[in-house]
Design an enzyme around this catalytic site. Sequence first.
Site, PDB file in Angstrom:
ATOM      1  N   LYS A  20       0.998  -0.928   0.104  1.00  0.00           N
ATOM      2  CA  LYS A  20      -0.044  -0.270  -0.297  1.00  0.00           C
ATOM      3  C   LYS A  20       0.809   1.180   0.225  1.00  0.00           C
ATOM      4  O   LYS A  20       2.304   1.435   0.930  1.00  0.00           O
ATOM      5  CB  LYS A  20      -0.810  -0.723   1.052  1.00  0.00           C
ATOM      6  CG  LYS A  20      -2.250   1.370   1.111  1.00  0.00           C
ATOM      7  CD  LYS A  20      -2.794   0.603   2.784  1.00  0.00           C
ATOM      8  CE  LYS A  20      -4.009   1.942   2.713  1.00  0.00           C
ATOM      9  NZ  LYS A  20      -4.513   0.936   4.502  1.00  0.00           N
TER      10      LYS A  20
ATOM     11  N   SER B  60      -9.369   1.596   2.852  1.00  0.00           N
ATOM     12  CA  SER B  60      -8.936   2.284   1.952  1.00  0.00           C
ATOM     13  C   SER B  60      -7.757   1.148   1.022  1.00  0.00           C
ATOM     14  O   SER B  60      -6.915   2.522   1.011  1.00  0.00           O
ATOM     15  CB  SER B  60      -8.367   3.813   2.747  1.00  0.00           C
ATOM     16  OG  SER B  60      -6.806   2.448   3.605  1.00  0.00           O
TER      17      SER B  60
ATOM     18  N   SER C 212      -9.780  -0.663   7.535  1.00  0.00           N
ATOM     19  CA  SER C 212      -9.198  -0.924   5.721  1.00  0.00           C
ATOM     20  C   SER C 212      -8.591  -1.953   5.600  1.00  0.00           C
ATOM     21  O   SER C 212      -8.532  -1.661   4.224  1.00  0.00           O
ATOM     22  CB  SER C 212      -8.418   0.629   5.959  1.00  0.00           C
ATOM     23  OG  SER C 212      -8.570   1.789   5.597  1.00  0.00           O
TER      24      SER C 212
END
Lengths: 405, 405
Positions: free
Chosen positions: B42, B119, B143
């Site tokens: 990420k 996210s 997330s």
Amino acid sequence: MSAVSAPAPDDRPDPAVWRVADGPLVASTGQGPLAHVRLAVKDLFAVAGQRVGAGNPAWLAEARPKTAHADAVRRLLDAGAELTGIAQTDELAFSLAGTNPHYGTPANPAAPGRITGGSSSGPAAAVARGWADLGLATDTAGSIRVPASYCGLYGWRPTHGATPDGGLLALAPSFDTAGLLAHDPVLLRTAAEALLTPGDTTAPITRCMVDEELVSLAAPEVRASFEAACRALTLRTALPLAPARTGAAEHLEEWFAAFRTVQAAEAWERHGAWITRHPGALAPDVAARFENGRRVSAAERARAEQVLSDARKALDAVLPPGTALLLPATSGPAPLADAPPEEVEAVRAATLRLTCLASLAGLPAVVAPLLRVRSLPVGLCALGARGTDRALLDFVTDSRNPAHA
Amino acid sequence: MSAVSAPAPDDRPDPAVWRVADGPLVASTGQGPLAHVRLAVKDLFAVAGQRVGAGNPAWLAEARPKTAHADAVRRLLDAGAELTGIAQTDELAFSLAGTNPHYGTPANPAAPGRITGGSSSGPAAAVARGWADLGLATDTAGSIRVPASYCGLYGWRPTHGATPDGGLLALAPSFDTAGLLAHDPVLLRTAAEALLTPGDTTAPITRCMVDEELVSLAAPEVRASFEAACRALTLRTALPLAPARTGAAEHLEEWFAAFRTVQAAEAWERHGAWITRHPGALAPDVAARFENGRRVSAAERARAEQVLSDARKALDAVLPPGTALLLPATSGPAPLADAPPEEVEAVRAATLRLTCLASLAGLPAVVAPLLRVRSLPVGLCALGARGTDRALLDFVTDSRNPAHA
């Protein structure tokens, strides 16, 4: 073809799924590895005190209650399972669609508006819906593997002869096998142990193969997901994925034709007399398959059996013990329940070319719900050598990975 | 909101999924438990030689290349992983939707036309699509758990502080955790071991609980599948399913408000100066969440921190080591990518009430893709006591069942 049934409310059994399910038929002993596991039995197995319905009301009307459980049923009950109900099948198990014109088409909870696949449509729907934990079913040409693939379940077609067939209504005894469906891989493995004859465990799978020519029989959208699932499986097992030239693809049409010839001839041998006495009792597509069997001459059958004997030798040579051949379980995801008959037949034909290899050779096959096409489940199928059911089940269902321990 | 991207052809990286993926960034050493595992990181973690983009082009434009890997990245590389690419995130990780207005909305291969959730949208999409085997992500308020649930993946939010946060761009450090996404449960478990500090294994899970009041926060169609999945899990583990009165439901609105207050205040503390210098750089919904943080007074924050402290004590008391509390991971399946903003916000609010418990208490949570609503995946979430990550991971991901052995 019937439209697909909406899921029934939980307080009354859905007749498209269950023929008999008014309270457990046999309670769990509460003891054993399957204690309190809820078992759905395909309506081809004898259940003491119940008739076998075989997916056809005319058959059911003449059936007499059985005095004893089929051997496979008894073994699962001895291991502690509860016999929750008797689940629907395609007529005499001679279909892969699960679209029974008499009892309806069960809903596929994993693929709304689509068929469950058959002939083990009832056990598959019951397990997929959470009404049963385990389905006892049969697989002749794919009748466990296809609904497992379409419903997102684990399924096991045993080595031919490795599980008991006593008390089972036959379709084509050279290919019929009694096997299992489950949501949970550990439960599948545990229940398989109850069906297999006790014995030494076979050596583990150490070689994992893919034959690209066979994979290309599946739809293109299946192949991308198949590649990803194979990669995940090889990471898990730490086995490299070897390209295989099984030679099956170049013989497939001949082998498939021979399989269909012998299957139809055996099916007619078992049920032709009854079918002749009951004109119009079967749906036209199923009746036509039996009729094909009536027309097989002794010479044709002998030639087909020779082809199958050669095919078995060829497959045994390329699939020694310790090997798993990976395939998509079906050519695509479940077809829509209202698809036109030509499309259903085309899907059936494509899928049978993938499923017939295990059937014609009597080999074990385990399906795992590892592929996805759009949002629809498709199974990954691992085919193993004759008699290596335990190793193949461990390979597919066991998350233990010695390399990662 | 951007429309959902069509899956990109495999020969060029999809910019909605990857910010950087032009060939592996770091090759595998070929040694170790994660040898050749393809890792998507990420875009909040430092990668040596690369900038951190945090899902926002203005942020990226000012970023300078990092000189060292984040600690979590380094541990996974040390275990043999290949660093395949840097994957997208919602802006500064302050969203649960994965609908990034700058880079696009990645396709969810498990639920076409629907969002991946965020996210950690990029790592989730990359793993779900088969472009990566493992995603290194973060979970502050859900997330990791939300995209795992929406994409049909396994996901692990660690105990707060149990995995290294060095080199990680923070959102709300009291709640931020570095965790993982994977298709394969064994791979998830193996990679978790590489991130956790070596130590004695914790005692196994021996008690499995469901709080009906918490389950009722999910949509009715989720609950039927949740019940079936809980039953399968209890059969597998041979643990009875105990009804739990955690008391969480009656305090939930107060706890949730306190969590949101402290999260927003910490987020503003970290990023408020940058946001003030870059008016209009963030999407309006994300900007509004930061703005809420700006308005939190010292007294409000202190009161909220007291509420959270009490909540942690209350949850610790009802969730001792050896216990797993089962929940639906999200209130429903992934919303449609073109759902109206009110609906997206309603889904976010309902899901946050389920995800906030682990976040506010710093507890570990593992999501498994065991529920299905229509044909869409929904995760089952198991919440455990602080520091019992290994036991919780084993409980959810290990198919070994001592009772069935």
